[in-house]
Design a protein around this motif. Structure first.
Motif, PDB file in Angstrom:
ATOM      1  N   SER A  92       0.837  -1.198   0.000  1.00  0.00           N
ATOM      2  CA  SER A  92       0.000   0.000   0.000  1.00  0.00           C
ATOM      3  C   SER A  92       0.874   1.252   0.000  1.00  0.00           C
ATOM      4  O   SER A  92       0.364   2.366   0.079  1.00  0.00           O
ATOM      5  CB  SER A  92      -0.930   0.003   1.218  1.00  0.00           C
ATOM      6  OG  SER A  92      -0.171   0.003   2.406  1.00  0.00           O
TER       7      SER A  92
ATOM      8  N   SER B 256       8.309   1.043   7.187  1.00  0.00           N
ATOM      9  CA  SER B 256       7.662  -0.041   7.919  1.00  0.00           C
ATOM     10  C   SER B 256       8.587  -1.247   8.033  1.00  0.00           C
ATOM     11  O   SER B 256       9.547  -1.389   7.286  1.00  0.00           O
ATOM     12  CB  SER B 256       6.337  -0.435   7.256  1.00  0.00           C
ATOM     13  OG  SER B 256       6.561  -0.899   5.949  1.00  0.00           O
TER      14      SER B 256
ATOM     15  N   LEU C  43       3.062  -9.703  11.043  1.00  0.00           N
ATOM     16  CA  LEU C  43       2.660  -8.400  11.563  1.00  0.00           C
ATOM     17  C   LEU C  43       3.457  -7.349  10.809  1.00  0.00           C
ATOM     18  O   LEU C  43       4.651  -7.534  10.560  1.00  0.00           O
ATOM     19  CB  LEU C  43       2.975  -8.258  13.051  1.00  0.00           C
ATOM     20  CG  LEU C  43       2.137  -9.066  14.029  1.00  0.00           C
ATOM     21  CD1 LEU C  43       2.733  -8.950  15.427  1.00  0.00           C
ATOM     22  CD2 LEU C  43       0.699  -8.575  14.026  1.00  0.00           C
TER      23      LEU C  43
ATOM     24  N   ARG D 186       4.399  -3.260  10.937  1.00  0.00           N
ATOM     25  CA  ARG D 186       4.374  -2.019  11.717  1.00  0.00           C
ATOM     26  C   ARG D 186       4.749  -0.870  10.799  1.00  0.00           C
ATOM     27  O   ARG D 186       5.839  -0.833  10.238  1.00  0.00           O
ATOM     28  CB  ARG D 186       5.358  -2.096  12.887  1.00  0.00           C
ATOM     29  CG  ARG D 186       5.489  -0.816  13.685  1.00  0.00           C
ATOM     30  CD  ARG D 186       4.173  -0.464  14.384  1.00  0.00           C
ATOM     31  NE  ARG D 186       4.236   0.859  14.979  1.00  0.00           N
ATOM     32  CZ  ARG D 186       3.731   1.136  16.164  1.00  0.00           C
ATOM     33  NH1 ARG D 186       3.132   0.206  16.875  1.00  0.00           N
ATOM     34  NH2 ARG D 186       3.812   2.361  16.635  1.00  0.00           N
ATOM     35  N   GLU D 187       3.814   0.074  10.634  1.00  0.00           N
ATOM     36  CA  GLU D 187       4.068   1.270   9.843  1.00  0.00           C
ATOM     37  C   GLU D 187       4.410   2.433  10.768  1.00  0.00           C
ATOM     38  O   GLU D 187       3.931   2.505  11.895  1.00  0.00           O
ATOM     39  CB  GLU D 187       2.833   1.650   9.031  1.00  0.00           C
ATOM     40  CG  GLU D 187       2.496   0.649   7.959  1.00  0.00           C
ATOM     41  CD  GLU D 187       1.294   1.062   7.150  1.00  0.00           C
ATOM     42  OE1 GLU D 187       1.480   1.316   5.952  1.00  0.00           O
ATOM     43  OE2 GLU D 187       0.195   1.140   7.717  1.00  0.00           O
TER      44      GLU D 187
ATOM     45  N   LYS E 295      -3.299   2.671  15.039  1.00  0.00           N
ATOM     46  CA  LYS E 295      -3.492   2.250  13.642  1.00  0.00           C
ATOM     47  C   LYS E 295      -2.185   1.841  12.948  1.00  0.00           C
ATOM     48  O   LYS E 295      -2.165   1.614  11.747  1.00  0.00           O
ATOM     49  CB  LYS E 295      -4.145   3.375  12.839  1.00  0.00           C
ATOM     50  CG  LYS E 295      -3.297   4.636  12.718  1.00  0.00           C
ATOM     51  CD  LYS E 295      -4.033   5.700  11.919  1.00  0.00           C
ATOM     52  CE  LYS E 295      -3.198   6.955  11.797  1.00  0.00           C
ATOM     53  NZ  LYS E 295      -3.866   7.963  10.985  1.00  0.00           N
TER      54      LYS E 295
ATOM     55  N   THR F 225      -0.162  -0.932  13.443  1.00  0.00           N
ATOM     56  CA  THR F 225       0.177  -2.349  13.278  1.00  0.00           C
ATOM     57  C   THR F 225      -0.963  -3.110  12.615  1.00  0.00           C
ATOM     58  O   THR F 225      -2.111  -2.974  12.993  1.00  0.00           O
ATOM     59  CB  THR F 225       0.496  -2.998  14.643  1.00  0.00           C
ATOM     60  OG1 THR F 225       1.560  -2.259  15.249  1.00  0.00           O
ATOM     61  CG2 THR F 225       0.925  -4.443  14.489  1.00  0.00           C
ATOM     62  N   ARG F 226      -0.611  -3.870  11.581  1.00  0.00           N
ATOM     63  CA  ARG F 226      -1.578  -4.734  10.893  1.00  0.00           C
ATOM     64  C   ARG F 226      -1.160  -6.169  11.098  1.00  0.00           C
ATOM     65  O   ARG F 226      -0.021  -6.513  11.114  1.00  0.00           O
ATOM     66  CB  ARG F 226      -1.596  -4.457   9.394  1.00  0.00           C
ATOM     67  CG  ARG F 226      -2.240  -3.159   9.043  1.00  0.00           C
ATOM     68  CD  ARG F 226      -2.453  -3.110   7.574  1.00  0.00           C
ATOM     69  NE  ARG F 226      -1.436  -2.164   7.060  1.00  0.00           N
ATOM     70  CZ  ARG F 226      -1.186  -2.012   5.791  1.00  0.00           C
ATOM     71  NH1 ARG F 226      -1.792  -2.701   4.895  1.00  0.00           N
ATOM     72  NH2 ARG F 226      -0.312  -1.130   5.386  1.00  0.00           N
TER      73      ARG F 226
END
Length: 111
Positions: free
Chosen positions: A37, A72, A95, A97-98, A108, A110-111
């Protein structure tokens, strides 16, 4: 016996190359993601990891990818299995991390 060394490809078309795993289970390589993204063009990114060297060859492992095209970092953990056709299969969980600008935005990151 499952050997992490070599090229791997996932169902989304991302590829990684793992260099030789040393006698302690440490390895390095490069991750070529097919999905992002980020606004910048995708480029290969270095990875570094470690695996357990179990006698049955179905070893757990983990590695970190330092994305070169975004602010990230991703971590992956998984286990190496030998599939029905004798090929290695690496189911993983990750995982990402941005970087965010402030502590209130941490929720918002960490995905």
């Amino acid at each position: 016996q499952c050997d992490l060394t070599g090229w791997w490809e996932n169902e989304l078309g991302s590829k990684m190359h793992v260099s030789e795993v040393d006698s302690q289970g440490n390895f390095s390589g490069e991750y070529h993601t097919a999905v992002s993204s980020a606004q910048k063009p995708i480029e290969p990114s270095p990875l570094i990891g470690s695996q357990h060297l179990d006698e049955d060859g179905q070893c757990t492992f983990g590695f970190t990818v330092n994305w070169k095209f975004s602010d990230s970092t991703a971590v992956f953990v998984g286990q190496c299995f030998v599939g029905e056709g004798g090929e290695g299969v690496l189911p993983t969980t990750w995982l990402l991390r941005e970087k965010v600008d402030s502590l209130p935005s941490d929720w918002k990151a960490t995905r």
